[in-house]
Design an enzyme around this catalytic site. Structure first.
Site, PDB file in Angstrom:
ATOM      1  N   THR A  46     -20.318 -15.127 -21.178  1.00 52.47           N
ATOM      2  CA  THR A  46     -19.921 -15.584 -19.814  1.00 52.47           C
ATOM      3  C   THR A  46     -18.619 -15.023 -19.332  1.00 52.47           C
ATOM      4  O   THR A  46     -18.075 -14.952 -18.220  1.00 52.47           O
ATOM      5  CB  THR A  46     -19.604 -17.191 -19.823  1.00 52.47           C
ATOM      6  OG1 THR A  46     -18.928 -17.372 -21.107  1.00 52.47           O
ATOM      7  CG2 THR A  46     -21.054 -17.834 -19.845  1.00 52.47           C
ATOM      8  N   ASP A  57     -23.955 -24.205 -28.038  1.00 55.16           N
ATOM      9  CA  ASP A  57     -22.576 -24.257 -28.699  1.00 55.16           C
ATOM     10  C   ASP A  57     -22.787 -23.747 -30.070  1.00 55.16           C
ATOM     11  O   ASP A  57     -23.666 -24.630 -30.820  1.00 55.16           O
ATOM     12  CB  ASP A  57     -21.965 -25.603 -28.760  1.00 55.16           C
ATOM     13  CG  ASP A  57     -20.833 -25.777 -29.088  1.00 55.16           C
ATOM     14  OD1 ASP A  57     -20.530 -24.720 -30.032  1.00 55.16           O
ATOM     15  OD2 ASP A  57     -20.096 -26.717 -29.157  1.00 55.16           O
ATOM     16  N   TYR A 114      -7.822 -15.028 -39.028  1.00 53.88           N
ATOM     17  CA  TYR A 114      -8.512 -14.304 -37.816  1.00 53.88           C
ATOM     18  C   TYR A 114      -8.804 -12.931 -38.576  1.00 53.88           C
ATOM     19  O   TYR A 114      -9.889 -12.533 -38.284  1.00 53.88           O
ATOM     20  CB  TYR A 114      -7.733 -14.207 -36.658  1.00 53.88           C
ATOM     21  CG  TYR A 114      -8.566 -13.161 -35.566  1.00 53.88           C
ATOM     22  CD1 TYR A 114      -9.621 -13.858 -34.946  1.00 53.88           C
ATOM     23  CD2 TYR A 114      -7.973 -11.946 -35.266  1.00 53.88           C
ATOM     24  CE1 TYR A 114     -10.134 -13.036 -33.675  1.00 53.88           C
ATOM     25  CE2 TYR A 114      -8.641 -11.322 -34.242  1.00 53.88           C
ATOM     26  CZ  TYR A 114      -9.694 -11.919 -33.550  1.00 53.88           C
ATOM     27  OH  TYR A 114     -10.488 -11.166 -32.431  1.00 53.88           O
TER      28      TYR A 114
HETATM   29  N1  NAP Z   1      -9.539  -9.747 -26.415  1.00 53.21           N
HETATM   30  C1  NAP Z   1      -9.029  -9.209 -27.336  1.00 53.21           C
HETATM   31  O1  NAP Z   1      -7.740  -8.651 -27.411  1.00 53.21           O
HETATM   32  C2  NAP Z   1     -10.114  -9.076 -28.553  1.00 53.21           C
HETATM   33  C3  NAP Z   1      -9.725  -7.953 -29.545  1.00 53.21           C
HETATM   34  C4  NAP Z   1     -10.432  -7.791 -30.565  1.00 53.21           C
HETATM   35  C5  NAP Z   1     -11.444  -8.444 -30.869  1.00 53.21           C
HETATM   36  N2  NAP Z   1     -12.007  -9.669 -29.941  1.00 53.21           N
HETATM   37  C6  NAP Z   1     -13.076 -10.252 -30.147  1.00 53.21           C
HETATM   38  O2  NAP Z   1     -14.234 -10.146 -28.960  1.00 53.21           O
HETATM   39  C7  NAP Z   1     -15.093 -11.161 -28.856  1.00 53.21           C
HETATM   40  C8  NAP Z   1     -15.101 -11.816 -27.484  1.00 53.21           C
HETATM   41  O3  NAP Z   1     -13.723 -12.141 -27.179  1.00 53.21           O
HETATM   42  P1  NAP Z   1     -13.273 -11.780 -25.723  1.00 53.21           P
HETATM   43  O4  NAP Z   1     -12.137 -11.209 -25.784  1.00 53.21           O
HETATM   44  O5  NAP Z   1     -14.156 -11.224 -24.604  1.00 53.21           O
HETATM   45  O6  NAP Z   1     -12.811 -13.619 -25.329  1.00 53.21           O
HETATM   46  P2  NAP Z   1     -13.242 -14.335 -24.005  1.00 53.21           P
HETATM   47  O7  NAP Z   1     -12.875 -13.775 -22.738  1.00 53.21           O
HETATM   48  O8  NAP Z   1     -12.449 -15.772 -24.244  1.00 53.21           O
HETATM   49  O9  NAP Z   1     -14.855 -14.635 -24.380  1.00 53.21           O
HETATM   50  C9  NAP Z   1     -15.296 -15.522 -25.404  1.00 53.21           C
HETATM   51  C10 NAP Z   1     -16.768 -15.720 -25.375  1.00 53.21           C
HETATM   52  O10 NAP Z   1     -17.189 -16.817 -26.172  1.00 53.21           O
HETATM   53  C11 NAP Z   1     -17.999 -17.556 -25.568  1.00 53.21           C
HETATM   54  N3  NAP Z   1     -17.979 -18.879 -26.842  1.00 53.21           N
HETATM   55  C12 NAP Z   1     -16.643 -19.153 -27.318  1.00 53.21           C
HETATM   56  N4  NAP Z   1     -16.935 -20.328 -28.103  1.00 53.21           N
HETATM   57  C13 NAP Z   1     -18.186 -20.432 -28.132  1.00 53.21           C
HETATM   58  C14 NAP Z   1     -19.041 -21.460 -28.931  1.00 53.21           C
HETATM   59  N5  NAP Z   1     -18.753 -22.314 -29.844  1.00 53.21           N
HETATM   60  N6  NAP Z   1     -20.470 -21.167 -28.563  1.00 53.21           N
HETATM   61  C15 NAP Z   1     -20.851 -20.114 -27.988  1.00 53.21           C
HETATM   62  N7  NAP Z   1     -20.170 -19.400 -27.090  1.00 53.21           N
HETATM   63  C16 NAP Z   1     -18.903 -19.377 -27.374  1.00 53.21           C
HETATM   64  C17 NAP Z   1     -17.324 -18.142 -24.476  1.00 53.21           C
HETATM   65  O11 NAP Z   1     -18.063 -18.505 -23.476  1.00 53.21           O
HETATM   66  P3  NAP Z   1     -18.217 -20.174 -23.214  1.00 53.21           P
HETATM   67  O12 NAP Z   1     -16.759 -20.980 -23.057  1.00 53.21           O
HETATM   68  O13 NAP Z   1     -18.944 -20.382 -22.071  1.00 53.21           O
HETATM   69  O14 NAP Z   1     -18.974 -20.724 -24.335  1.00 53.21           O
HETATM   70  C18 NAP Z   1     -16.819 -16.662 -23.802  1.00 53.21           C
HETATM   71  O15 NAP Z   1     -18.404 -16.301 -23.382  1.00 53.21           O
HETATM   72  C19 NAP Z   1     -14.497 -12.206 -30.032  1.00 53.21           C
HETATM   73  O16 NAP Z   1     -15.324 -12.292 -30.962  1.00 53.21           O
HETATM   74  C20 NAP Z   1     -13.018 -11.854 -30.176  1.00 53.21           C
HETATM   75  O17 NAP Z   1     -12.617 -12.253 -31.523  1.00 53.21           O
HETATM   76  C21 NAP Z   1     -11.102  -9.799 -28.814  1.00 53.21           C
END
Ligand code: NAP
Length: 253
Positions: free
Chosen positions: A12, A61, A150
């Site tokens: 999402t 979830d 993390y």
């Molecule tokens: N942004 C960064 O700087 C960064 C850097 C390195 C790695 N990452 C990794 O990238 C991945 C994606 O993160 P993002 O940065 O794109 O963050 P984000 O924009 O906050 O997206 C997180 C996604 O995970 C979903 N989610 C969270 N809890 C959930 C649950 N219990 N069940 C199902 N879906 C769930 C959320 O959707 P809903 O709320 O609709 O469920 C959302 O679609 C993560 O694994 C994060 O650790 C991010």
């Protein structure tokens, strides 16, 4: 032969939404998984309109047994094969390990480690039977340095992807850990972190991370570190003592 299907968790927002967009652009049908139903529906409408692909939504979830079981069942369905699994859903905890409750840490570990392991397990057997598949585990550069629970959870994603890619690539299934640095998504805002101290040059756009991650996955690499600047930083971090690497990593906490 119809279009291949990709299942993306956390579709999402942020990186998951970008994986959906780029995979739809390359004519994959999609299964989008997340909790927020209205956002899933809106993404699905947009992707069908823009790219003419089929999009299923699976509200789930992934911190619940039922949520994981429903997605695992979809991955195991031989009648509707999934060619690409993107284990992406995740969140971060703003406080240090000792200030979080054990329940918060358990949920965090579960979404970042247990859930992707269960979904990989469900996806792998049908992929191996067909001799074709790709699994992408979204990890982080934090997995290469000492950086709290993390970093430790993401280190599992890197280590397990390296093992699984060695073991299964010869049977047609590539497994890749995509390890971004700081990316403009909702991640930091959701965890309530103040990111003002992070210099501009350290930020990446989801577009670049996903483009390079998909290319490395298609090339059969076990580990993808998007952008040259982070590839260099991680190579250097291997040469310095743990306390220096941890100090650099902690700037983003
Ligand atoms: N942004 C960064 O700087 C960064 C850097 C390195 C790695 N990452 C990794 O990238 C991945 C994606 O993160 P993002 O940065 O794109 O963050 P984000 O924009 O906050 O997206 C997180 C996604 O995970 C979903 N989610 C969270 N809890 C959930 C649950 N219990 N069940 C199902 N879906 C769930 C959320 O959707 P809903 O709320 O609709 O469920 C959302 O679609 C993560 O694994 C994060 O650790 C991010």
């Amino acid at each position: 032969m119809g279009r291949p299907t990709a299942l993306i968790t956390g579709a999402t927002s942020g990186l998951g939404a970008e994986f959906a967009q780029q995979l739809a652009r390359s004519q994959h049908n999609l299964v989008l998984v997340a909790r927020n139903v209205s956002r899933l529906e809106a993404k699905a409408v947009r992707l069908r309109t823009d790219f003419g692909v089929e999009v299923e939504i699976m509200p789930a979830d992934l911190l619940t047994d039922d949520g994981v079981a429903s997605v695992a069942a979809r991955l195991a369905d031989r009648a509707r094969p999934v060619r690409v699994l993107v284990n992406n859903a995740g969140f971060g905890l703003v406080k240090a390990f000792e200030h979080n409750t054990a329940e918060e840490e358990t949920d965090h570990l579960r979404l970042l480690v247990r859930t992707p392991m269960q979904l990989m397990h469900a996806a792998l057997e049908p992929m191996l039977e067909r001799g074709q598949g790709r699994i992408i585990n979204v990890a982080s550069v934090a997995g290469f340095i000492p950086r709290g629970s993390y970093g430790a959870a993401k280190a599992w994603g890197i280590s397990f992807s390296r093992f699984a890619n060695l073991r299964y690539r010869g049977r047609g299934v590539n497994v890749t850990a995509v390890c971004p640095g700081f990316v403009h998504t909702e991640f930091h805002q959701r965890m309530g972190a103040n990111m003002g101290r992070i210099p501009k040059w350290m930020w990446l756009n989801p577009d670049q991370v996903v483009r390079e991650g998909l290319a490395d996955s298609a090339a059969g690499k076990s580990v993808s570190i998007p952008s040259r600047r982070y590839a260099v930083l991680i190579a250097l971090s291997r040469l310095v003592p743990d306390n220096l690497a941890a100090a650099a990593g902690n700037r983003g906490r």
